[in-house]
Design a protein around this motif. Structure first.
Motif, PDB file in Angstrom:
ATOM      1  N   VAL A  54     -48.259  12.315 -19.835  1.00 41.95           N
ATOM      2  CA  VAL A  54     -49.030  11.657 -18.784  1.00 41.95           C
ATOM      3  C   VAL A  54     -48.141  11.347 -17.587  1.00 41.95           C
ATOM      4  CG1 VAL A  54     -50.245   9.521 -18.210  1.00 41.95           C
ATOM      5  CG2 VAL A  54     -50.853  10.774 -20.279  1.00 41.95           C
ATOM      6  N   ASN A  55     -46.938  10.857 -17.827  1.00 38.57           N
ATOM      7  CA  ASN A  55     -46.024  10.565 -16.717  1.00 38.57           C
ATOM      8  C   ASN A  55     -45.682  11.819 -15.930  1.00 38.57           C
ATOM      9  OD1 ASN A  55     -45.919   7.809 -17.160  1.00 38.57           O
ATOM     10  ND2 ASN A  55     -44.188   7.950 -18.570  1.00 38.57           N
ATOM     11  N   GLU A  56     -45.552  12.944 -16.631  1.00 39.42           N
ATOM     12  CA  GLU A  56     -45.275  14.204 -15.947  1.00 39.42           C
ATOM     13  C   GLU A  56     -46.430  14.581 -15.023  1.00 39.42           C
ATOM     14  OE1 GLU A  56     -44.747  18.826 -17.291  1.00 39.42           O
ATOM     15  OE2 GLU A  56     -43.656  17.311 -18.457  1.00 39.42           O
ATOM     16  N   GLU A  57     -47.658  14.341 -15.473  1.00 42.90           N
ATOM     17  CA  GLU A  57     -48.818  14.636 -14.631  1.00 42.90           C
ATOM     18  C   GLU A  57     -48.876  13.714 -13.412  1.00 42.90           C
ATOM     19  OE1 GLU A  57     -50.803  17.314 -14.935  1.00 42.90           O
ATOM     20  OE2 GLU A  57     -49.403  17.820 -16.538  1.00 42.90           O
ATOM     21  N   TYR A  58     -48.539  12.439 -13.609  1.00 52.23           N
ATOM     22  CA  TYR A  58     -48.472  11.530 -12.454  1.00 52.23           C
ATOM     23  C   TYR A  58     -47.444  12.039 -11.444  1.00 52.23           C
ATOM     24  CZ  TYR A  58     -51.307   7.765 -14.552  1.00 52.23           C
ATOM     25  OH  TYR A  58     -52.328   7.020 -15.078  1.00 52.23           O
ATOM     26  N   GLU A  59     -46.280  12.439 -11.954  1.00 51.89           N
ATOM     27  CA  GLU A  59     -45.200  12.897 -11.065  1.00 51.89           C
ATOM     28  C   GLU A  59     -45.550  14.204 -10.363  1.00 51.89           C
ATOM     29  OE1 GLU A  59     -41.771  13.018 -13.604  1.00 51.89           O
ATOM     30  OE2 GLU A  59     -41.835  10.844 -13.937  1.00 51.89           O
ATOM     31  N   ASN A  60     -46.349  15.058 -11.011  1.00 51.64           N
ATOM     32  CA  ASN A  60     -46.730  16.339 -10.425  1.00 51.64           C
ATOM     33  C   ASN A  60     -47.839  16.214  -9.387  1.00 51.64           C
ATOM     34  OD1 ASN A  60     -44.884  17.673 -12.003  1.00 51.64           O
ATOM     35  ND2 ASN A  60     -46.358  18.321 -13.548  1.00 51.64           N
ATOM     36  N   GLY A  61     -48.396  15.016  -9.241  1.00 50.27           N
ATOM     37  CA  GLY A  61     -49.457  14.809  -8.263  1.00 50.27           C
ATOM     38  C   GLY A  61     -50.771  15.463  -8.662  1.00 50.27           C
ATOM     39  N   THR A  62     -51.047  15.504  -9.962  1.00 47.84           N
ATOM     40  CA  THR A  62     -52.265  16.143 -10.477  1.00 47.84           C
ATOM     41  C   THR A  62     -53.533  15.434 -10.016  1.00 47.84           C
ATOM     42  OG1 THR A  62     -51.034  16.842 -12.426  1.00 47.84           O
ATOM     43  CG2 THR A  62     -53.432  16.877 -12.602  1.00 47.84           C
ATOM     44  N   LEU A  63     -53.481  14.127  -9.865  1.00 49.12           N
ATOM     45  CA  LEU A  63     -54.673  13.359  -9.515  1.00 49.12           C
ATOM     46  C   LEU A  63     -54.993  13.471  -8.035  1.00 49.12           C
ATOM     47  CD1 LEU A  63     -53.895  10.213 -11.649  1.00 49.12           C
ATOM     48  CD2 LEU A  63     -55.603  11.952 -12.132  1.00 49.12           C
ATOM     49  N   ALA A  64     -56.260  13.291  -7.712  1.00 43.31           N
ATOM     50  CA  ALA A  64     -56.723  13.437  -6.332  1.00 43.31           C
ATOM     51  C   ALA A  64     -56.202  12.331  -5.426  1.00 43.31           C
ATOM     52  CB  ALA A  64     -58.246  13.480  -6.296  1.00 43.31           C
ATOM     53  N   ASP A  65     -56.068  11.124  -5.971  1.00 44.28           N
ATOM     54  CA  ASP A  65     -55.524  10.029  -5.159  1.00 44.28           C
ATOM     55  C   ASP A  65     -54.802   9.025  -6.055  1.00 44.28           C
ATOM     56  OD1 ASP A  65     -57.273   7.704  -5.915  1.00 44.28           O
ATOM     57  OD2 ASP A  65     -58.842   8.989  -5.087  1.00 44.28           O
ATOM     58  N   ASP A  66     -54.078   8.122  -5.430  1.00 47.30           N
ATOM     59  CA  ASP A  66     -53.233   7.173  -6.161  1.00 47.30           C
ATOM     60  C   ASP A  66     -54.022   6.149  -6.963  1.00 47.30           C
ATOM     61  OD1 ASP A  66     -50.968   8.416  -5.241  1.00 47.30           O
ATOM     62  OD2 ASP A  66     -50.724   7.078  -3.520  1.00 47.30           O
ATOM     63  N   ASN A  67     -55.308   5.995  -6.686  1.00 46.54           N
ATOM     64  CA  ASN A  67     -56.117   5.017  -7.420  1.00 46.54           C
ATOM     65  C   ASN A  67     -56.619   5.541  -8.755  1.00 46.54           C
ATOM     66  OD1 ASN A  67     -55.915   3.050  -5.418  1.00 46.54           O
ATOM     67  ND2 ASN A  67     -57.555   3.999  -4.243  1.00 46.54           N
ATOM     68  N   GLN A  68     -56.484   6.851  -8.978  1.00 44.31           N
ATOM     69  CA  GLN A  68     -56.932   7.415 -10.243  1.00 44.31           C
ATOM     70  C   GLN A  68     -55.863   7.216 -11.328  1.00 44.31           C
ATOM     71  OE1 GLN A  68     -57.921  11.477  -8.986  1.00 44.31           O
ATOM     72  NE2 GLN A  68     -60.056  10.959  -9.329  1.00 44.31           N
ATOM     73  N   GLU A  69     -56.341   7.176 -12.582  1.00 47.11           N
ATOM     74  CA  GLU A  69     -55.430   6.976 -13.706  1.00 47.11           C
ATOM     75  C   GLU A  69     -55.827   7.884 -14.860  1.00 47.11           C
ATOM     76  OE1 GLU A  69     -54.365   2.792 -14.617  1.00 47.11           O
ATOM     77  OE2 GLU A  69     -55.912   2.300 -13.158  1.00 47.11           O
ATOM     78  N   PHE A  70     -54.855   8.157 -15.722  1.00 51.83           N
ATOM     79  CA  PHE A  70     -55.118   8.928 -16.930  1.00 51.83           C
ATOM     80  C   PHE A  70     -55.388   7.997 -18.098  1.00 51.83           C
ATOM     81  CE2 PHE A  70     -52.488  12.082 -14.662  1.00 51.83           C
ATOM     82  CZ  PHE A  70     -53.297  13.201 -14.799  1.00 51.83           C
ATOM     83  N   ALA A  71     -56.260   8.468 -18.993  1.00 53.17           N
ATOM     84  CA  ALA A  71     -56.440   7.820 -20.292  1.00 53.17           C
ATOM     85  C   ALA A  71     -56.364   8.918 -21.346  1.00 53.17           C
ATOM     86  CB  ALA A  71     -57.780   7.105 -20.366  1.00 53.17           C
ATOM     87  N   LEU A  72     -55.899   8.561 -22.522  1.00 55.26           N
ATOM     88  CA  LEU A  72     -55.712   9.540 -23.584  1.00 55.26           C
ATOM     89  C   LEU A  72     -55.838   8.843 -24.927  1.00 55.26           C
ATOM     90  CD1 LEU A  72     -52.782  12.075 -23.818  1.00 55.26           C
ATOM     91  CD2 LEU A  72     -53.121  10.433 -25.647  1.00 55.26           C
ATOM     92  N   THR A  73     -56.511   9.489 -25.868  1.00 52.00           N
ATOM     93  CA  THR A  73     -56.555   8.991 -27.238  1.00 52.00           C
ATOM     94  C   THR A  73     -56.356  10.176 -28.166  1.00 52.00           C
ATOM     95  OG1 THR A  73     -58.175   7.310 -26.593  1.00 52.00           O
ATOM     96  CG2 THR A  73     -57.865   7.686 -28.948  1.00 52.00           C
ATOM     97  N   LEU A  74     -55.408  10.059 -29.061  1.00 49.82           N
ATOM     98  CA  LEU A  74     -55.136  11.096 -30.054  1.00 49.82           C
ATOM     99  C   LEU A  74     -55.496  10.539 -31.427  1.00 49.82           C
ATOM    100  CD1 LEU A  74     -53.848  13.826 -30.902  1.00 49.82           C
ATOM    101  CD2 LEU A  74     -51.680  12.605 -31.057  1.00 49.82           C
ATOM    102  N   ILE A  75     -56.433  11.212 -32.093  1.00 50.15           N
ATOM    103  CA  ILE A  75     -56.907  10.763 -33.402  1.00 50.15           C
ATOM    104  C   ILE A  75     -56.611  11.833 -34.442  1.00 50.15           C
ATOM    105  CG2 ILE A  75     -59.002  10.306 -34.753  1.00 50.15           C
ATOM    106  CD1 ILE A  75     -60.140   8.811 -32.432  1.00 50.15           C
ATOM    107  N   ASP A  76     -56.183  11.419 -35.616  1.00 53.65           N
ATOM    108  CA  ASP A  76     -56.044  12.334 -36.738  1.00 53.65           C
ATOM    109  C   ASP A  76     -57.450  12.554 -37.302  1.00 53.65           C
ATOM    110  OD1 ASP A  76     -55.767  13.521 -39.245  1.00 53.65           O
ATOM    111  OD2 ASP A  76     -53.929  12.439 -39.724  1.00 53.65           O
ATOM    112  N   PRO A  77     -58.004  13.788 -37.191  1.00 51.56           N
ATOM    113  CA  PRO A  77     -59.387  13.999 -37.636  1.00 51.56           C
ATOM    114  C   PRO A  77     -59.570  13.843 -39.145  1.00 51.56           C
ATOM    115  CG  PRO A  77     -58.370  16.081 -37.060  1.00 51.56           C
ATOM    116  CD  PRO A  77     -57.414  15.001 -36.652  1.00 51.56           C
ATOM    117  N   ASN A  78     -58.486  13.917 -39.909  1.00 55.27           N
ATOM    118  CA  ASN A  78     -58.592  13.778 -41.363  1.00 55.27           C
ATOM    119  C   ASN A  78     -58.749  12.328 -41.804  1.00 55.27           C
ATOM    120  OD1 ASN A  78     -58.242  16.605 -41.965  1.00 55.27           O
ATOM    121  ND2 ASN A  78     -56.130  16.332 -41.307  1.00 55.27           N
ATOM    122  N   THR A  79     -58.201  11.413 -40.992  1.00 60.86           N
ATOM    123  CA  THR A  79     -58.230  10.001 -41.377  1.00 60.86           C
ATOM    124  C   THR A  79     -59.016   9.135 -40.411  1.00 60.86           C
ATOM    125  OG1 THR A  79     -56.210   9.495 -40.152  1.00 60.86           O
ATOM    126  CG2 THR A  79     -55.944  10.207 -42.456  1.00 60.86           C
TER     127      THR A  79
END
Length: 198
Positions: free
Chosen positions: A16-41
């Protein structure tokens, strides 16, 4: 006690930090969210709730209001189709535009739906239109041809709710529902996609 895996959490934060640094978002007010779930548990292994929790005390990944889901929501349309016995080899016109009449947009004006980059894909199977994420094909399947397919915005939302999305955020039932105009958070979406994985 937490199910967070420190190594996976570190990888998530670095990505996520790499994406912030690469300027992936359209503007500075946008933010990333992420959730990683183990589908087995069903355990959450990593979570990013925004840029800086300490600055606003808000976790986007678990927010009840959620955010628009975009094309990730098309998976629920696909699920609805399969459950209704529609073969993934069924052919759909995936050219654009698809015009939504003014009486249905609520704005008094007709609205045209295109594919990304206004690409025309021709006639594709449902499987192939999913692979290219053809907006026009999904709108035709779930709205234009809904009388024939039995797939409607309401039936898609019902599938999404059954798979764990917050039903309070799935009430719009508009022609573009299949395109992910309604809201969910990343934790709900990860759990729903975990159901597909299992």
């Amino acid at each position: 006690m937490t199910s967070i895996d420190p190594e996976m959490q570190q990888y998530a934060e670095e990505a996520v930090n790499e994406e912030y640094e690469n300027g992936t978002l359209a503007d500075d007010n946008q933010e990333f969210a992420l959730t990683l779930i183990d589908p087995n548990t069903g355990f959450v292994k990593a979570m990013i709730g925004g840029k800086d929790y300490y600055s606003d005390q808000f976790n986007i990944a678990t927010s009840s209001s959620g955010r628009p889901m975009g094309s990730t929501f098309k998976a629920f349309t696909l699920t609805d189709a399969i459950e209704k016995g529609i073969s993934p080899s069924t052919k759909i016109n995936c050219n654009g535009p698809v015009t939504i009449s003014s009486t249905l947009t609520g704005t008094g004006e007709s609205h045209s739906i295109y594919n990304y980059g206004q690409t025309d894909y021709g006639t594709l199977s449902i499987a192939d239109m999913t692979a290219v994420s053809a907006n026009t094909g999904f709108v035709r399947l779930s709205y234009v041809d809904s009388e024939e397919s039995g797939i409607t915005p309401a039936s898609i939302n019902a599938v999404a709710a059954r798979l764990g999305l917050n039903e309070d955020n799935l009430k719009t039932n508009v022609p573009t529902t299949t395109l992910g105009v309604e809201n969910a958070n990343t934790t709900e979406m990860a759990a729903a996609y975990g159901t597909f994985a299992t």
